[in-house]
Scaffold this motif. Structure first.
Motif, PDB file in Angstrom:
ATOM      1  N   ASP A  90       0.696  -1.159   0.197  1.00  0.00           N
ATOM      2  CA  ASP A  90      -0.175  -0.151   0.216  1.00  0.00           C
ATOM      3  C   ASP A  90       0.397   1.555   0.212  1.00  0.00           C
ATOM      4  O   ASP A  90       0.441   2.672  -1.219  1.00  0.00           O
ATOM      5  CB  ASP A  90      -0.875  -0.124   0.974  1.00  0.00           C
ATOM      6  N   ILE A  91       1.861   1.356   0.382  1.00  0.00           N
ATOM      7  CA  ILE A  91       2.998   2.678   0.640  1.00  0.00           C
ATOM      8  C   ILE A  91       3.725   2.846  -0.514  1.00  0.00           C
ATOM      9  O   ILE A  91       3.340   3.875  -1.972  1.00  0.00           O
ATOM     10  CB  ILE A  91       4.464   2.121   1.965  1.00  0.00           C
ATOM     11  N   ALA A  92       3.955   1.613  -1.588  1.00  0.00           N
ATOM     12  CA  ALA A  92       4.429   1.342  -3.153  1.00  0.00           C
ATOM     13  C   ALA A  92       3.913   2.014  -3.714  1.00  0.00           C
ATOM     14  O   ALA A  92       3.737   2.599  -4.446  1.00  0.00           O
ATOM     15  CB  ALA A  92       5.011   0.175  -3.224  1.00  0.00           C
ATOM     16  N   ASN A  93       2.921   1.584  -3.370  1.00  0.00           N
ATOM     17  CA  ASN A  93       1.337   1.952  -4.783  1.00  0.00           C
ATOM     18  C   ASN A  93       0.899   2.898  -4.662  1.00  0.00           C
ATOM     19  O   ASN A  93      -0.156   3.367  -5.183  1.00  0.00           O
ATOM     20  CB  ASN A  93      -0.209   0.472  -4.584  1.00  0.00           C
ATOM     21  N   GLY A  94       0.823   3.803  -3.116  1.00  0.00           N
ATOM     22  CA  GLY A  94       0.703   5.184  -2.471  1.00  0.00           C
ATOM     23  C   GLY A  94      -1.251   5.458  -2.219  1.00  0.00           C
ATOM     24  O   GLY A  94      -1.653   6.010  -2.069  1.00  0.00           O
ATOM     25  N   HIS A  95      -1.402   4.040  -1.749  1.00  0.00           N
ATOM     26  CA  HIS A  95      -3.070   3.424  -1.137  1.00  0.00           C
ATOM     27  C   HIS A  95      -2.236   3.944   0.871  1.00  0.00           C
ATOM     28  O   HIS A  95      -3.441   3.551   1.440  1.00  0.00           O
ATOM     29  CB  HIS A  95      -3.090   2.144  -0.888  1.00  0.00           C
ATOM     30  N   MET A  96      -1.423   4.959   1.118  1.00  0.00           N
ATOM     31  CA  MET A  96      -1.179   4.976   2.590  1.00  0.00           C
ATOM     32  C   MET A  96       0.012   5.793   2.585  1.00  0.00           C
ATOM     33  O   MET A  96      -0.016   5.677   2.214  1.00  0.00           O
ATOM     34  CB  MET A  96      -0.643   2.926   3.550  1.00  0.00           C
ATOM     35  N   VAL A  97      -0.844   6.659   3.649  1.00  0.00           N
ATOM     36  CA  VAL A  97       0.347   7.952   3.914  1.00  0.00           C
ATOM     37  C   VAL A  97       1.802   7.025   5.064  1.00  0.00           C
ATOM     38  O   VAL A  97       1.580   6.303   5.925  1.00  0.00           O
ATOM     39  CB  VAL A  97      -0.036   8.738   4.706  1.00  0.00           C
ATOM     40  N   CYS A  98       2.681   7.363   4.417  1.00  0.00           N
ATOM     41  CA  CYS A  98       3.350   6.963   4.311  1.00  0.00           C
ATOM     42  C   CYS A  98       4.809   7.848   5.516  1.00  0.00           C
ATOM     43  O   CYS A  98       5.148   7.389   6.500  1.00  0.00           O
ATOM     44  CB  CYS A  98       4.827   6.729   3.650  1.00  0.00           C
TER      45      CYS A  98
ATOM     46  N   GLU B 209       4.855  12.520   6.122  1.00  0.00           N
ATOM     47  CA  GLU B 209       3.928  13.708   6.191  1.00  0.00           C
ATOM     48  C   GLU B 209       3.947  14.720   5.583  1.00  0.00           C
ATOM     49  O   GLU B 209       5.252  14.675   4.828  1.00  0.00           O
ATOM     50  CB  GLU B 209       4.425  14.671   8.209  1.00  0.00           C
ATOM     51  N   GLY B 210       2.857  14.965   5.291  1.00  0.00           N
ATOM     52  CA  GLY B 210       2.875  15.394   3.636  1.00  0.00           C
ATOM     53  C   GLY B 210       2.845  14.829   2.428  1.00  0.00           C
ATOM     54  O   GLY B 210       2.302  15.566   1.209  1.00  0.00           O
ATOM     55  N   ASP B 211       2.480  13.346   2.287  1.00  0.00           N
ATOM     56  CA  ASP B 211       1.882  12.718   1.259  1.00  0.00           C
ATOM     57  C   ASP B 211       1.115  12.889   1.137  1.00  0.00           C
ATOM     58  O   ASP B 211       0.030  12.446   2.215  1.00  0.00           O
ATOM     59  CB  ASP B 211       2.860  11.171   1.831  1.00  0.00           C
ATOM     60  N   LYS B 212       0.542  12.627   0.186  1.00  0.00           N
ATOM     61  CA  LYS B 212      -0.718  12.334  -0.323  1.00  0.00           C
ATOM     62  C   LYS B 212      -1.314  10.897  -0.393  1.00  0.00           C
ATOM     63  O   LYS B 212      -1.182   9.795  -0.833  1.00  0.00           O
ATOM     64  CB  LYS B 212      -1.199  12.866  -2.019  1.00  0.00           C
ATOM     65  N   LEU B 213      -2.414  10.962   0.056  1.00  0.00           N
ATOM     66  CA  LEU B 213      -2.979   9.563   0.612  1.00  0.00           C
ATOM     67  C   LEU B 213      -3.692   9.176  -0.637  1.00  0.00           C
ATOM     68  O   LEU B 213      -4.937   9.797  -1.387  1.00  0.00           O
ATOM     69  CB  LEU B 213      -3.776   9.336   1.711  1.00  0.00           C
ATOM     70  N   THR B 214      -3.134   8.373  -1.747  1.00  0.00           N
ATOM     71  CA  THR B 214      -4.911   7.944  -2.702  1.00  0.00           C
ATOM     72  C   THR B 214      -5.816   6.808  -2.728  1.00  0.00           C
ATOM     73  O   THR B 214      -5.078   5.556  -1.635  1.00  0.00           O
ATOM     74  CB  THR B 214      -3.552   7.436  -3.735  1.00  0.00           C
ATOM     75  N   TYR B 215      -6.913   7.058  -2.609  1.00  0.00           N
ATOM     76  CA  TYR B 215      -7.900   5.603  -1.763  1.00  0.00           C
ATOM     77  C   TYR B 215      -7.755   5.132  -3.552  1.00  0.00           C
ATOM     78  O   TYR B 215      -7.983   5.312  -4.405  1.00  0.00           O
ATOM     79  CB  TYR B 215      -9.052   5.942  -1.397  1.00  0.00           C
TER      80      TYR B 215
END
Length: 719
Positions: free
Chosen positions: A660-668, A670-676
Motif C-alpha cells: 500500500d505504501i509503494a502503491n500510494g494507498h497509505m500515508v508513509c 507527513e506531507g504525502d498524499k493519500l490515494t484511495y
C-alpha cells in the motif's frame, strides 16, 4: 731480543690454554640433562595429544548433538520424503532441490550443464544457477554421494545434512584450536566450545536453515582464521609456518567458492591485517604473503566461477592492489630518508585513496550488475535516502537486518560471555595502545614477549584478533544478522583471555601488585577462573541442553503437504505457478514444477519479479493482476491466507502495508498524499467469486491455508 720474543710467546700460549681449560672445566661442571629433554618432549607431546583429542572430540560431539536435536525437532526419521522436504524453508529449499537434480542427472557433466543453462526453474528465464546461487556445495555433495557408494547405504537427505553437521563440527574444532593457539592451553578451547553451544541462538542459524551458504562457508573461514593465527605467531618454526600457509591458502579459496559474500568478510580481514602492519612491523612480510593469497584466490575464483565480475570489482581486490602499490613506493625509497618518513606518515591516507580510486576504475571498465540493491539498502538503512520501494522497505523490516534487540545483550550477559569479552577486549586494547605510544616515542619492541613482561598487546596475533572483532562487532551493532559471524569469535576471544596468564600478568603490571607474586597469581587465575566459569555453565545450562534433546517435538504442516500432493497429482507437468517467493521455493523442491519467482535477493530481475507477484496482496484490479501474471506465463496462482490476513508483525512491516505504501494507498510520511483505491484487496476479493474476478481466475483447490486459482486463457468480459 729474539730470546725475549720467544719467552713472551711461550707466556702467551699458556694463558690461552689456561682459558680453554677453564672453559672445558666449566662445561664439565654443568650437569648434562639426560632425562630432561625426553621428559620435556613427552610433556609437550602429551599436551598436544590431549588438546587435539579434546578439539576433535568437541567437534564430533557438537555434530552429533546437532543431528540428535534435528531428529527430535522434526521427528525426521519417521517422516515421508515430502514431509522431510517441507522442512527446508525459503532459499534452503532451492539449494536442496538442485542437489536432488544433480542426483537425478544421468552423469555429472550433464547435471552441471543443466544447472549452468537452467530454464526449468523460473519461467521465461535461463539462469546459470551454479554461478548465481553458489551451488558448489551441492555439486561436491552429489559427487561424494555417488562416488562413495552411499546411495546403497544412506538416503540422499541424510547424507546432505550429515555433511553440513560435520562441517559445523569442524567449525567448532577450528575455534577450539584458535583459542588454544592464542592462550597456550586447551582449557580455553573447551570454554570456547561451551560458550558457542550455549549461545547457539546467536552463533549459528543451522537449527533454522541447514543448506544456507554461510553454514557451508563459515567453517572454512574458521579454519583460515586458525591458520592465520598460527602463521602470525612470532615463535613459530619453519615447518609450522609452511603448514599454516598451505592451510590458509586452501581454506581461503574454498571459503571464497562457497559463499558469494565471502570477499566482503575477507575485506574486513584485510583491513585488520593492514592496521596490524601499521602497529607492528615485525610481521610485515607475513602480512603481505597473506595479501598474495587473497589475489591468488580472487583470480582463481574469477576463472572457476564463470568469470564472475563481482570478484574483480570487489573492495578486497582494490585494497590489496593499493597495499601492494604502497609497499612498492616504500621499497623504492631509501630507508631513513626524508621522503621515506613522509611516505610512512601518509601511508594510511595513501592506501585509502588508492583503494577508492582503483575500485572506481574497475567498476568503470568491468561490466557488472552486482549488489546495486545492496548499496540502495545501505543508503536507506543509514538515513541517507528515503524510499517507498517495496523491496527496500521489505528488506528493512527483516529482523536479521535490523539493529540488535535488548534480548540479544541479555542472553549474552546471562551466559557470562559479554562481561568477560568486554574485560578481555579492554585489557588487550589498552595494552595495544601502550605499545603504539612506545613506538611513537621511539622505543623498540621485544622480539619475543615473555610472561614476566606483561605486554600482551605486543603479540601480532592478539592485535589482529582485537581489530577484527571490533570491526565485526561494529557491523553487528547495525545489522543483527552479522552476529552469526561476530559472536563465535567473541566466544573465542573471551575464552582465550580468561585462560591466558599473559593477560592477567598485563593487568597485574598495571596494578603494581606486590603482596603476592604476580606470575604465580596469574598462573593460578588462568586455571581457576575458567574452571569456575565452566562449572557454573555446566550447572545452569547442561540440564537445559539435555532437556532439549529429550523433548520430542513435531513439525506438523498438513496444509502444505496437501497442497504439494494436489500439485503433483492434478497439475499439468508444463504448468507454471505464481505466489510468494518462499512458497515457490518449496514448490520447486517438492514437485519440480516451474515457478515465476524465487526467494533470492542477489538478482535485480528476480527482485522485480517478487515485487510484481506480491501485488496479489495489494489493492489492485483483477485486470492488473491478470496482466502481471500472464506476462510471466503463469498458469496457476496460489494465495496464502497467512499473508492476506497477516496480523502478527508490527504495523507498517506487513506485506500488504508495504504494498500500500509503494502503491500510494497509505500515508508513509507527513506531507504525502493519500490515494484511495477503488478496488478492494485482491486476495480478499478473489475469494468471493464474483465478476470480474471469476472472469480471469477459477478456483480449483483450497484448504485452510492456501487457495489455488487457475488463470483463464479465454476471458469472458460479462458484467
Amino acid at each position: 731480543l729474539r730470546e725475549k720474543e720467544k719467552t713472551l710467546r711461550q707466556r702467551k700460549k699458556p694463558k690461552s690454554s689456561e682459558k680453554e681449560s677453564a672453559k672445558e672445566e666449566r662445561i664439565n661442571d654443568i650437569p648434562i640433562p639426560e632425562r630432561a629433554p625426553k621428559y620435556v618432549l613427552f610433556q609437550r607431546f602429551a599436551k598436544i595429544f590431549i588438546g587435539c583429542l579434546a578439539a576433535v572430540t568437541s567437534g564430533m560431539m557438537y555434530a552429533l548433538y546437532l543431528s540428535a536435536y534435528h531428529e527430535r525437532k522434526f521427528w525426521f526419521s519417521n517422516r515421508q520424503e515430502l514431509e522431510r522436504e517441507i522442512t527446508f524453508q525459503g532459499d534452503s529449499a532451492i539449494y536442496y532441490s538442485y542437489y536432488k537434480d544433480m542426483l537425478k542427472a544421468p552423469s555429472f557433466e550433464r547435471g552441471v550443464y543443466e544447472l549452468t543453462h537452467n530454464n526449468k526453474t523460473v519461467s521465461l528465464k535461463t539462469i546459470n544457477a551454479v554461478q548465481q546461487m553458489s551451488l558448489y556445495p551441492e555439486l561436491i555433495a552429489s559427487v561424494l554421494y555417488q562416488a562413495t557408494g552411499s546411495n546403497e547405504i544412506i538416503e540422499p537427505v541424510y547424507f546432505y545434512i550429515g555433511i553440513v553437521f560435520g562441517l559445523q563440527g569442524i567449525y567448532v574444532t577450528a575455534l577450539f584450536v584458535t583459542s588454544w593457539l592464542m592462550s597456550g592451553t586447551w582449557l580455553a578451547g573447551m570454554l570456547t566450545v561451551a560458550w558457542f553451544i550455549i549461545n547457539r541462538v546467536d552463533t549459528t542459524r543451522i537449527e533454522y536453515s541447514i543448506p544456507l551458504r554461510e553454514n557451508w562457508a563459515l567453517p572454512y573461514f574458521a579454519c583460515q582464521v586458525a591458520a592465520l593465527t598460527g602463521y602470525l605467531k612470532s615463535n613459530l618454526n619453519t615447518y609450522g609456518e609452511r603448514f599454516c600457509y598451505l592451510l590458509m591458502s586452501a581454506s581461503t579459496y574454498t571459503f571464497m567458492m562457497m559463499w558469494e559474500y565471502s570477499h566482503y568478510l575477507l575485506f574486513l580481514q584485510a583491513i585488520s591485517l593492514f592496521l596490524l602492519d601499521i602497529f607492528s612491523l615485525k610481521q610485515s612480510d607475513k602480512v603481505y604473503e597473506v595479501y598474495k593469497i587473497y589475489v591468488f584466490s580472487l583470480f582463481l575464483g574469477y576463472l572457476l566461477q564463470f568469470e564472475n565480475p563481482a570478484l574483480l570489482v570487489s573492495p578486497l581486490l582494490s585494497l590489496v592492489a593499493a597495499l601492494m602499490l604502497a609497499k612498492c613506493l616504500q621499497l623504492n625509497v631509501k630507508k631513513g630518508s626524508f621522503v621515506a618518513k613522509i611516505i610512512k606518515m601518509i601511508n594510511f591516507y595513501l592506501v585509502c585513496t588508492l583503494t577508492i580510486t582503483l575500485n572506481i576504475i574497475m567498476k568503470m571498465f568491468v561490466p557488472h550488475k552486482e549488489n546495486g540493491h545492496m548499496l540502495k539498502f545501505l543508503e536507506v538503512k543509514f538515513g541517507l535516502n528515503m524510499t517507498k520501494n517495496f523491496t527496500m522497505n521489505w528488506l528493512l523490516c527483516q529482523e536479521s537486518l535490523q539493529a540488535p534487540s535488548q534480548d540479544f545483550f541479555l542472553r549474552l550477559t546471562q551466559s557470562s560471555l559479554l562481561p568477560f569479552y568486554i574485560l578481555v577486549l579492554i585489557i588487550c586494547l589498552l595494552s595495544m595502545l601502550q605499545v603504539i605510544f612506545r613506538r611513537i616515542n621511539g622505543k623498540s619492541l621485544k622480539e619475543t614477549v615473555t610472561l614476566e613482561d606483561g605486554r600482551i598487546g605486543e603479540r601480532p596475533e592478539i592485535i589482529y584478533h582485537v581489530i577484527h572483532t571490533i570491526l565485526l562487532g561494529s557491523l553487528a551493532m547495525v545489522i543483527e544478522g552479522l552476529k552469526y559471524i561476530w559472536i563465535p569469535y567473541v566466544c573465542m576471544l573471551a575464552a582465550f583471555g580468561v585462560c591466558s596468564p599473559e593477560l592477567w600478568m598485563t593487568l597485574f603490571k598495571w596494578l603494581r601488585l606486590r603482596t603476592v607474586h604476580p606470575i604465580l597469581l596469574a598462573l593460578i587465575l588462568s586455571m581457576a577462573v575458567p574452571t569456575i566459569i565452566g562449572l557454573s555453565l555446566w550447572k545452569e545450562f547442561f540440564p537445559r541442553l539435555m532437556t532439549e534433546l529429550m523433548e520430542l517435538q513435531e513439525f506438523y504442516d498438513p496444509d502444505t503437504v496437501e497442497l504439494m500432493t494436489w500439485i503433483k497429482r492434478q497439475a499439468p507437468v508444463a504448468a507454471v505457478f505464481a505466489g510468494s517467493p518462499q512458497l515457490m521455493g518449496a514448490i520447486k523442491l517438492c514437485t519440480g514444477w516451474m515457478v515465476t519467482s524465487l526467494p533470492l535477493y542477489n538478482d535485480d530481475d528476480l527482485l522485480k519479479r517478487n515485487e510484481n507477484i506480491y501485488q496479489i496482496y495489494s489493492k489492485r484490479s483483477a485486470e492488473d493482476i491478470y496482466k502481471i501474471l500472464t506476462s510471466y506465463k503463469a498458469n496457476y496462482l496460489i494465495v496464502e491466507d497467512a499473508i492476506c490476513n497477516e496480523v502478527g508483525t508490527m504495523r507498517g512491516c506487513r506485506v500488504k502495508d508495504l504494498l500500500d505504501i509503494a502503491n500510494g494507498h497509505m500515508v508513509c510520511e507527513e506531507g504525502d498524499k493519500l490515494t484511495y483505491s477503488k478496488y478492494g484487496r485482491f486476495c480478499h476479493e478473489v475469494k468471493i467469486n464474483y465478476s470480474p474476478y471469476v472472469n480471469y481466475f477459477t478456483r480449483v483447490y483450497w484448504n485452510r491455508s492456501y487457495f489455488v486459482y487457475k488463470i483463464n486463457t479465454v476471458i469472458s468480459f460479462q458484467s
